[in-house]
Design an enzyme around this catalytic site. Sequence first.
Site, PDB file in Angstrom:
ATOM      1  N   GLY A 195       0.788  -1.230   0.000  1.00 49.75           N
ATOM      2  CA  GLY A 195       0.000   0.000   0.000  1.00 49.75           C
ATOM      3  C   GLY A 195       0.815   1.272   0.000  1.00 49.75           C
ATOM      4  O   GLY A 195       0.389   2.296  -0.545  1.00 49.75           O
ATOM      5  N   TYR A 234       9.474   1.013   2.840  1.00 55.33           N
ATOM      6  CA  TYR A 234       9.846  -0.374   3.115  1.00 55.33           C
ATOM      7  C   TYR A 234      11.354  -0.594   3.055  1.00 55.33           C
ATOM      8  O   TYR A 234      11.816  -1.713   2.832  1.00 55.33           O
ATOM      9  CB  TYR A 234       9.146  -1.304   2.131  1.00 55.33           C
ATOM     10  CG  TYR A 234       7.656  -1.383   2.369  1.00 55.33           C
ATOM     11  CD1 TYR A 234       7.129  -2.197   3.369  1.00 55.33           C
ATOM     12  CD2 TYR A 234       6.772  -0.622   1.604  1.00 55.33           C
ATOM     13  CE1 TYR A 234       5.760  -2.255   3.597  1.00 55.33           C
ATOM     14  CE2 TYR A 234       5.407  -0.683   1.819  1.00 55.33           C
ATOM     15  CZ  TYR A 234       4.910  -1.496   2.816  1.00 55.33           C
ATOM     16  OH  TYR A 234       3.548  -1.554   3.042  1.00 55.33           O
ATOM     17  N   HIS A 238       8.034   1.615   7.601  1.00 57.28           N
ATOM     18  CA  HIS A 238       7.599   0.257   7.917  1.00 57.28           C
ATOM     19  C   HIS A 238       8.750  -0.735   8.097  1.00 57.28           C
ATOM     20  O   HIS A 238       8.524  -1.872   8.484  1.00 57.28           O
ATOM     21  CB  HIS A 238       6.675  -0.263   6.813  1.00 57.28           C
ATOM     22  CG  HIS A 238       5.444   0.567   6.624  1.00 57.28           C
ATOM     23  ND1 HIS A 238       4.677   1.016   7.670  1.00 57.28           N
ATOM     24  CD2 HIS A 238       4.851   1.041   5.486  1.00 57.28           C
ATOM     25  CE1 HIS A 238       3.660   1.725   7.201  1.00 57.28           C
ATOM     26  NE2 HIS A 238       3.746   1.763   5.885  1.00 57.28           N
TER      27      HIS A 238
END
Length: 222
Positions: free
Chosen positions: A146, A152, A158
Amino acid sequence: MKILIVLAHPEMQSMNGAMFKQAIKTLEEEGHEVKVSDLYREEFNPVSGRNNFKTTYDAAFFKQQLEELHATKVAGFADDIETEQQKVEWCDLMIWQFPLWWFTVPGILKGWVDRVFAMGRFYGNDNIYEAGMFKGKKAILSLTAGAVESAYLKDGLHGDLYGVLRPLHRGILQFTGFEVLRPQVVYAPVRQTAVQREQELAQWGERLKHIFTEQAMPIDTY
């Protein structure tokens, strides 16, 4: 070669649906044989229990692994499970196509693993990792995330995507002997233009043309 594509997305018009269709089209055009498990359209039941079996090892106390060992010996898996197990055993390459939900696969795909990857049939008796039953087969995760790619990275919001995927790469695929290829990731497809999404699909198709020449990626074992 023989390829199994497992799709876990409820909307066929999604980017996952488009990647699924792109994979089938490309691989068949390349002369490969493709089978699919479209878990939502097939209404696959992800809930594991005695419904996994046509036989019973211990009627008084349910321990799934013991029932799996027994079912492996006496051909006792339920028909829906037997069908999926045969597909995994048949393929040279397995592709999972899914959206990253809560840092893992959708529940329907995890339930597919819980029911299909049975002890005795897919692992056990030291048949794990390098000695796994699927040694020589390849597997790849193809997914959408998403957030944007920068979220990432190791210092991103994240954290490292490879750390997020490690339980799947190491704990399921490599555990059962698969050679795990670098994941195919589309970041934030909802934020992309139609042209960008088409470029992503084209890149996926081009990669699939040469997928069997790829080597397994290293996976941290810490």
